[in-house]
Write an enzyme that holds these catalytic residues in place. Structure first.
Site, PDB file in Angstrom:
ATOM      1  N   LYS A  48      -2.655   6.770   1.214  1.00 40.46           N
ATOM      2  CA  LYS A  48      -2.310   7.050   2.609  1.00 40.46           C
ATOM      3  C   LYS A  48      -1.154   8.056   2.596  1.00 40.46           C
ATOM      4  O   LYS A  48       0.010   7.705   2.653  1.00 40.46           O
ATOM      5  CB  LYS A  48      -1.932   5.756   3.322  1.00 40.46           C
ATOM      6  CG  LYS A  48      -2.106   5.869   4.819  1.00 40.46           C
ATOM      7  CD  LYS A  48      -2.254   4.511   5.462  1.00 40.46           C
ATOM      8  CE  LYS A  48      -2.146   4.605   6.954  1.00 40.46           C
ATOM      9  NZ  LYS A  48      -3.270   5.292   7.580  1.00 40.46           N
ATOM     10  N   GLU A  94     -16.226   6.328   5.997  1.00 39.23           N
ATOM     11  CA  GLU A  94     -15.401   5.671   7.020  1.00 39.23           C
ATOM     12  C   GLU A  94     -15.286   6.619   8.203  1.00 39.23           C
ATOM     13  O   GLU A  94     -15.934   7.676   8.226  1.00 39.23           O
ATOM     14  CB  GLU A  94     -14.015   5.328   6.462  1.00 39.23           C
ATOM     15  CG  GLU A  94     -13.228   6.536   5.978  1.00 39.23           C
ATOM     16  CD  GLU A  94     -11.814   6.184   5.486  1.00 39.23           C
ATOM     17  OE1 GLU A  94     -11.272   5.142   5.848  1.00 39.23           O
ATOM     18  OE2 GLU A  94     -11.265   7.014   4.737  1.00 39.23           O
ATOM     19  N   ARG A 103       0.845  -1.213   0.000  1.00 39.34           N
ATOM     20  CA  ARG A 103       0.000   0.000   0.000  1.00 39.34           C
ATOM     21  C   ARG A 103       0.875   1.256   0.000  1.00 39.34           C
ATOM     22  O   ARG A 103       0.575   2.237  -0.692  1.00 39.34           O
ATOM     23  CB  ARG A 103      -0.949  -0.020   1.200  1.00 39.34           C
ATOM     24  CG  ARG A 103      -1.985   1.075   1.158  1.00 39.34           C
ATOM     25  CD  ARG A 103      -3.070   0.900   2.203  1.00 39.34           C
ATOM     26  NE  ARG A 103      -2.563   1.050   3.563  1.00 39.34           N
ATOM     27  CZ  ARG A 103      -3.301   0.878   4.663  1.00 39.34           C
ATOM     28  NH1 ARG A 103      -4.567   0.543   4.555  1.00 39.34           N
ATOM     29  NH2 ARG A 103      -2.774   1.026   5.845  1.00 39.34           N
TER      30      ARG A 103
HETATM   31  N1  PXG Z   1      -9.216   4.774   7.383  1.00 35.28           N
HETATM   32  C1  PXG Z   1      -8.340   5.773   7.606  1.00 35.28           C
HETATM   33  C2  PXG Z   1      -8.648   7.133   7.109  1.00 35.28           C
HETATM   34  C3  PXG Z   1      -7.135   5.500   8.287  1.00 35.28           C
HETATM   35  O1  PXG Z   1      -6.246   6.471   8.481  1.00 35.28           O
HETATM   36  C4  PXG Z   1      -7.846   3.194   8.521  1.00 35.28           C
HETATM   37  C5  PXG Z   1      -9.012   3.514   7.824  1.00 35.28           C
HETATM   38  C6  PXG Z   1      -7.632   1.771   8.925  1.00 35.28           C
HETATM   39  O2  PXG Z   1      -6.736   1.169   8.012  1.00 35.28           O
HETATM   40  P1  PXG Z   1      -5.780  -0.031   8.459  1.00 35.28           P
HETATM   41  O3  PXG Z   1      -4.999  -0.356   7.230  1.00 35.28           O
HETATM   42  O4  PXG Z   1      -4.943   0.479   9.580  1.00 35.28           O
HETATM   43  O5  PXG Z   1      -6.664  -1.132   8.883  1.00 35.28           O
HETATM   44  C7  PXG Z   1      -6.875   4.187   8.744  1.00 35.28           C
HETATM   45  C8  PXG Z   1      -5.599   3.917   9.470  1.00 35.28           C
HETATM   46  C9  PXG Z   1      -5.112   7.580  14.463  1.00 35.28           C
HETATM   47  C10 PXG Z   1      -4.528   6.976  13.215  1.00 35.28           C
HETATM   48  O6  PXG Z   1      -4.396   8.247  15.227  1.00 35.28           O
HETATM   49  C11 PXG Z   1      -5.280   6.051  12.527  1.00 35.28           C
HETATM   50  C12 PXG Z   1      -4.788   5.490  11.333  1.00 35.28           C
HETATM   51  C13 PXG Z   1      -3.576   5.878  10.855  1.00 35.28           C
HETATM   52  C14 PXG Z   1      -2.815   6.814  11.565  1.00 35.28           C
HETATM   53  C15 PXG Z   1      -3.291   7.367  12.760  1.00 35.28           C
HETATM   54  O7  PXG Z   1      -6.309   7.401  14.706  1.00 35.28           O
HETATM   55  N2  PXG Z   1      -5.625   4.562  10.727  1.00 35.28           N
END
Ligand code: PXG
Length: 311
Positions: free
Chosen positions: A170, A203, A71
């Site tokens: 991301k 989301e 990713r």
């Molecule tokens: N949606 C978004 C917008 C994210 O940033 C997820 C979904 C979950 O994806 P993964 O691949 O982790 O299952 C994320 C990722 C925080 C924080 O402080 C959260 C993320 C990344 C960085 C910081 O809440 N989540």
């Protein structure tokens, strides 16, 4: 931090030091956190121009490492940022950082910025990307949320348009999510539900969203404006392996309010039940049976699946 006492390392200045300070890897060098510095001309800082990943290790196993690195590579490719090393080298660097900090359970942040440039936007003026790996702990939500479920709220800030900044990327540009987080926190909620520009559920600020309705697990398709979460995919796989039907479906807030169960997924949050949205109780108001089953199956998966390392 959890570095064992007496661990020693060479600092940037070449001095042998003994400390319990967290070590980070910055452009291939291991340095104490307090010495890890990059330029204020870095376009990652000036413009949010860069990409990142958040990864977890559980008991000496890095969960879905390859998926996270792919990713990262794809996000970098889309913003035309050349990664400074191969994915295999990145994998080695991540493992080495975990080892040097003697961490068996950790949150890993991998960041690649556009690098130091000038005050103009032009990325071609940035000579080389900065790459760093931080291994640390992360606690997003209190333990009671996992037992009793959490409450979330829909916020006015809509998720970025896929045609503008695609939420599938991301990147370091997280202001859309941060604005939504601020709105949730202004109302005393810890997480925000974000809709897309058409009003469909996209989301949360840092988590994907799922519902369970009539025993079918459902999550919005990512083209509506969501990150292709690694945990999201892991949960869909776990559901199918456990003979729980799982579908991508366009969802409205009405669907969420009238769901039997709701939960969020993310690398840091893992799987967390949601029991109230915008003041509406979801299902029984307690974490549902399917949610609890998926939480447990996900926990088991993280203990057996992953890239193994020994300290
Ligand atoms: N949606 C978004 C917008 C994210 O940033 C997820 C979904 C979950 O994806 P993964 O691949 O982790 O299952 C994320 C990722 C925080 C924080 O402080 C959260 C993320 C990344 C960085 C910081 O809440 N989540």
């Amino acid at each position: 931090m959890a570095i064992h006492k007496g661990s020693s390392h060479k600092s940037k200045r070449g001095l042998e030091t003994t400390s319990s300070e967290l070590l980070v890897c910055l452009n291939g060098e291991f340095v104490p956190k307090s010495e890890a510095k990059i330029s204020i001309f870095d376009h990652g800082l000036l413009y949010g121009d860069g990409v990142f990943e958040g990864i977890r290790s559980y008991n000496g196993l890095v969960f879905k490492l390859k998926e996270h690195l792919i990713r990262l590579k794809e996000s970098a490719h889309t913003i035309m940022l050349k990664l400074p090393m191969s994915l295999d080298q990145m994998e080695e660097t991540i493992i080495e950082t975990l080892k040097r900090n003697r961490l068996r359970d950790a949150y890993v942040r991998v960041v690649v910025t556009r690098g130091e440039g000038d005050l103009g936007l032009d990325p071609d003026n940035c000579k080389s990307p900065n790459f760093f790996v931080i291994t640390d702990k992360i606690v997003l939500y209190p333990e009671s949320f996992y037992r009793n479920g959490m409450e979330i709220i829909t916020v006015p800030t809509v998720r970025n348009l896929p045609e503008a900044i695609n939420p599938a990327l991301k990147t370091l540009n997280y202001l859309n999510n941060i604005l939504a987080k601020i709105e949730a926190k202004n109302s005393n909620y810890k997480e925000a539900l974000m809709l897309n520009h058409q009003g469909y559920v996209a989301e949360c600020t840092g988590d994907n969203v799922f519902i369970v309705k009539n025993s079918i697990v459902q999550t919005p398709p990512t083209y509506l404006g969501a990150l292709r979460g690694i945990t999201r995919q892991a949960i869909m796989d776990v559901a199918l392996r456990n003979d729980i039907p799982c579908q991508e479906r366009i969802l409205t807030r009405h669907d969420l309010y009238n769901a039997d169960e709701c939960f969020l997924t993310g690398t840091a949050a893992e799987v967390i039940p949601v029991v109230r949205i915008d003041g509406r109780q979801i299902g029984t108001g307690k974490p549902g049976k399917t949610t609890r089953k998926l939480m447990s199956a996900f926990h088991d998966l993280t203990r057996k699946d992953g890239v193994r390392y020994t300290l």
